[in-house]
Write a protein that holds these residues in place. Structure first.
Motif, PDB file in Angstrom:
ATOM      1  N   ARG A   1       0.838  -1.203   0.000  1.00  0.00           N
ATOM      2  CA  ARG A   1       0.000   0.000   0.000  1.00  0.00           C
ATOM      3  C   ARG A   1       0.874   1.255   0.000  1.00  0.00           C
TER       4      ARG A   1
ATOM      5  N   THR B   1       2.381   1.744  -3.394  1.00  0.00           N
ATOM      6  CA  THR B   1       1.408   2.312  -4.324  1.00  0.00           C
ATOM      7  C   THR B   1       1.287   3.813  -4.113  1.00  0.00           C
ATOM      8  N   ASP B   2       1.256   4.237  -2.850  1.00  0.00           N
ATOM      9  CA  ASP B   2       1.199   5.673  -2.551  1.00  0.00           C
ATOM     10  C   ASP B   2       2.446   6.387  -3.059  1.00  0.00           C
TER      11      ASP B   2
ATOM     12  N   LEU C   1      -3.604  -3.128  -8.336  1.00  0.00           N
ATOM     13  CA  LEU C   1      -3.550  -2.495  -7.015  1.00  0.00           C
ATOM     14  C   LEU C   1      -4.731  -1.553  -6.809  1.00  0.00           C
TER      15      LEU C   1
ATOM     16  N   GLY D   1      -6.606  -4.150  -4.859  1.00  0.00           N
ATOM     17  CA  GLY D   1      -5.813  -4.014  -3.643  1.00  0.00           C
ATOM     18  C   GLY D   1      -4.651  -4.980  -3.550  1.00  0.00           C
TER      19      GLY D   1
END
Length: 184
Positions: free
Chosen positions: A43, A46-47, A133, A137
């Motif tokens: 996560r 991805t950010d 993603l 997710g």
């Protein structure tokens, strides 16, 4: 000190193999930062990719800066960025000299065509990873579960706004950021 050296070596290697640009290198950075060294979660990665796309500069360099910052603060950001950039500078100098010498060679032209095709494959892989993603997710298609319908709707609306109504991309990024912040 060992962590900084590892950052330098990993991002030197990433810079060394960044043929094809930032999108082509995303799977390799993900493998190193998320899978191999577990520096950041999927996560957070991805950010980082999202932020790297919105900030000025090459994607691989921005990503190395943000990952280095997550791992070792400002020194980590500087070391990771240096590692990523210095290999590209060295390669550029060597390639310039090589092409000055062999600029008329048919063999060199054909090798470049092959590299272009490989680059396209890597970019398609990165696109698939980002879409997985965003909508599921996860970055593995075998682990894909339920679709995040809100993300899919936001994506479709953004695409429509860009293509049909020719909306300013910067304004669209701000609006989708606000909507995403409210929803998530």
């Amino acid at each position: 000190m060992g962590e900084l050296l590892t950052l330098l070596l990993v991002f030197f290697q990433i810079g060394l193999f960044s043929i094809g640009g930032g999108y082509a290198i995303i799977p390799f950075i993900q493998d190193q930062a998320v899978e191999k060294y577990a520096w950041v979660s999927q996560r957070v990665f991805t950010d980082i990719i999202t932020i790297s796309q919105m900030t000025p500069g090459p994607l691989a360099v921005n990503t190395s800066t943000f990952v280095g910052l997550q791992i070792a603060g400002i020194p980590g950001a500087m070391i990771a960025t240096f590692g990523c950039v210095i290999s590209g500078v060295g390669i550029s100098i060597l390639l310039y000299r090589f092409f000055q010498r062999f600029n008329k060679s048919v063999y060199v032209f054909e090798v470049l065509n092959g590299l272009r095709s490989a680059s396209l494959g890597l970019i398609i892989s990165a696109t698939g990873t980002i879409l997985l993603l965003t909508f599921f997710g996860t970055s593995a298609i075998s682990e894909a579960g339920d679709v995040d319908w809100l993300a899919a709707a936001l994506f479709a609306a953004s695409l429509l706004a860009l293509r049909r109504w020719k909306m300013n991309p910067i304004l669209l990024m701000v609006l989708t950021g606000v909507v995403g912040g409210v929803i998530y």
